[in-house]
Design a protein around this motif. Structure first.
Motif, PDB file in Angstrom:
ATOM      1  N   ILE A 195       0.829  -1.208   0.000  1.00  0.00           N
ATOM      2  CA  ILE A 195       0.000   0.000   0.000  1.00  0.00           C
ATOM      3  C   ILE A 195       0.863   1.258   0.000  1.00  0.00           C
ATOM      4  CG2 ILE A 195      -1.694   1.326   1.345  1.00  0.00           C
ATOM      5  CD1 ILE A 195      -2.634  -1.468   2.432  1.00  0.00           C
ATOM      6  N   LEU A 196       1.978   1.206   0.751  1.00  0.00           N
ATOM      7  CA  LEU A 196       2.815   2.388   0.936  1.00  0.00           C
ATOM      8  C   LEU A 196       4.093   2.347   0.097  1.00  0.00           C
ATOM      9  CD1 LEU A 196       2.482   2.806   4.817  1.00  0.00           C
ATOM     10  CD2 LEU A 196       1.258   4.044   3.025  1.00  0.00           C
ATOM     11  N   LYS A 197       4.114   1.527  -0.920  1.00  0.00           N
ATOM     12  CA  LYS A 197       5.344   1.353  -1.694  1.00  0.00           C
ATOM     13  C   LYS A 197       5.782   2.622  -2.414  1.00  0.00           C
ATOM     14  CE  LYS A 197       2.914  -0.445  -5.795  1.00  0.00           C
ATOM     15  NZ  LYS A 197       2.778  -1.606  -6.707  1.00  0.00           N
ATOM     16  N   ASN A 198       4.844   3.508  -2.733  1.00  0.00           N
ATOM     17  CA  ASN A 198       5.193   4.737  -3.450  1.00  0.00           C
ATOM     18  C   ASN A 198       5.373   5.942  -2.522  1.00  0.00           C
ATOM     19  OD1 ASN A 198       5.093   3.503  -6.022  1.00  0.00           O
ATOM     20  ND2 ASN A 198       2.870   3.709  -6.066  1.00  0.00           N
ATOM     21  N   VAL A 199       5.273   5.705  -1.213  1.00  0.00           N
ATOM     22  CA  VAL A 199       5.461   6.787  -0.232  1.00  0.00           C
ATOM     23  C   VAL A 199       6.909   6.783   0.243  1.00  0.00           C
ATOM     24  CG1 VAL A 199       4.768   7.703   2.014  1.00  0.00           C
ATOM     25  CG2 VAL A 199       3.071   6.608   0.525  1.00  0.00           C
ATOM     26  N   GLU A 200       7.573   7.912   0.153  1.00  0.00           N
ATOM     27  CA  GLU A 200       8.972   8.010   0.583  1.00  0.00           C
ATOM     28  C   GLU A 200       9.030   8.157   2.101  1.00  0.00           C
ATOM     29  OE1 GLU A 200      11.075  11.023  -1.508  1.00  0.00           O
ATOM     30  OE2 GLU A 200      10.719  10.138  -3.482  1.00  0.00           O
ATOM     31  N   ILE A 201       8.670   7.091   2.789  1.00  0.00           N
ATOM     32  CA  ILE A 201       8.584   7.132   4.247  1.00  0.00           C
ATOM     33  C   ILE A 201       9.943   7.347   4.882  1.00  0.00           C
ATOM     34  CG2 ILE A 201       8.882   4.651   4.641  1.00  0.00           C
ATOM     35  CD1 ILE A 201       6.239   6.875   6.346  1.00  0.00           C
ATOM     36  N   GLU A 202      11.017   6.934   4.177  1.00  0.00           N
ATOM     37  CA  GLU A 202      12.359   7.072   4.736  1.00  0.00           C
ATOM     38  C   GLU A 202      12.790   8.535   4.874  1.00  0.00           C
ATOM     39  OE1 GLU A 202      12.855   5.885   0.328  1.00  0.00           O
ATOM     40  OE2 GLU A 202      11.445   5.636   1.982  1.00  0.00           O
ATOM     41  N   THR A 203      12.149   9.434   4.106  1.00  0.00           N
ATOM     42  CA  THR A 203      12.472  10.861   4.214  1.00  0.00           C
ATOM     43  C   THR A 203      11.405  11.642   4.973  1.00  0.00           C
ATOM     44  OG1 THR A 203      11.415  11.335   2.069  1.00  0.00           O
ATOM     45  CG2 THR A 203      13.782  10.825   2.059  1.00  0.00           C
ATOM     46  N   LYS A 204      10.192  11.096   5.064  1.00  0.00           N
ATOM     47  CA  LYS A 204       9.093  11.810   5.731  1.00  0.00           C
ATOM     48  C   LYS A 204       9.010  11.517   7.221  1.00  0.00           C
ATOM     49  CE  LYS A 204       6.217  11.979   1.555  1.00  0.00           C
ATOM     50  NZ  LYS A 204       6.293  13.436   1.397  1.00  0.00           N
ATOM     51  N   MET A 205       9.391  10.329   7.619  1.00  0.00           N
ATOM     52  CA  MET A 205       9.277   9.914   9.019  1.00  0.00           C
ATOM     53  C   MET A 205      10.618  10.170   9.695  1.00  0.00           C
ATOM     54  SD  MET A 205       8.265   6.104  10.291  1.00  0.00           S
ATOM     55  CE  MET A 205       8.775   5.477  11.895  1.00  0.00           C
ATOM     56  N   ASN A 206      10.784  11.348  10.301  1.00  0.00           N
ATOM     57  CA  ASN A 206      12.077  11.695  10.857  1.00  0.00           C
ATOM     58  C   ASN A 206      11.975  12.660  12.023  1.00  0.00           C
ATOM     59  OD1 ASN A 206      12.161  14.538   9.721  1.00  0.00           O
ATOM     60  ND2 ASN A 206      12.096  13.382   7.816  1.00  0.00           N
TER      61      ASN A 206
END
Length: 221
Positions: A195-206
């Motif tokens: 579901i979240l494969k296209n979300v750049e979570i590595e840069t947003k969750m910080n």
């Protein structure tokens, strides 16, 4: 005094090597930890619940519980701890560590995927409150209810309808069209990643590190 200072610096360096934080960031986190615990060696739920900014967060309960969830601390067994030490505190916050400048160019693609997977696993654990490996409709409803709790005009039935519709949308993505007698058990971690494969979570969750004293540290998604 010198030996104590040397031991602390050694501990900070070990934690920096394990988590990817700099020793300066580890020192800042230690200042924050001691402020939260009022100079005690361990942190409990009530210490986090006293943070004013966190009190305004609609999913504060999930955030607080994440610090005591054994799954997030690399332990094999499931369950929760009653208190944690500084090392565990830093371990949890390392899930929010922002990538270093030009990280995407420096790291292998596989390593970047591992960073994203670790962050997604942390988020998944926050929603999978009963530790059964699936985010059920009831768990998802509860999260939506908490997120919408500040909107007084949105009633319980409307909230339920929103969460149910969202879960059905997720089901259409993860399992496709279901038959009339099929029951959707919920979202597995593999489906959560899809579901979240296209979300750049590595840069947003910080975590945003500023010039920090005992009170100033902000987390962002």
């Amino acid at each position: 005094m010198g030996a104590s200072q040397s031991g602390r610096l050694h501990m900070f360096q070990d934690l920096a090597d394990k988590t990817g934080f700099s020793t300066e960031q580890i020192n800042n986190l230690h200042i924050r930890f001691m402020y939260l615990t009022q100079d005690e060696d361990t942190l409990r739920r009530e210490h986090l619940e006293n943070i004013s900014n966190l009190a305004l967060n609609p999913i504060r309960r999930q955030i607080v519980e994440a610090f005591f969830d054994k799954r997030n601390l690399g332990e094999k067994e499931k369950g929760c701890l009653q208190e944690i030490g500084f090392e565990e505190f830093v371990t949890i916050l390392s899930f929010f560590r922002p990538p270093k400048p030009n990280t995407a160019e420096c790291l292998e693609m596989k390593e970047m995927k591992n960073i994203k997977k670790e962050k997604l696993r942390f988020l998944f654990n926050m929603h999978d409150t009963d530790n059964d490996g699936v985010i059920t409709l009831d768990e998802y409803r509860h999260v939506v209810e908490e997120l919408l709790s500040s909107y007084e005009t949105i009633g319980a039935e409307t909230t339920k309808a929103i969460s149910d519709a969202a879960m059905l949308e997720v089901a259409s993505v993860t399992v496709g069209q279901m038959g009339p007698d099929e029951f959707y058990e919920g979202i597995t971690f593999e489906q959560f990643m899809q579901i979240l494969k296209n979300v750049e979570i590595e840069t947003k969750m910080n975590i945003h590190f500023r010039k920090m004293d005992k009170r100033t540290m902000q987390c962002g998604k």
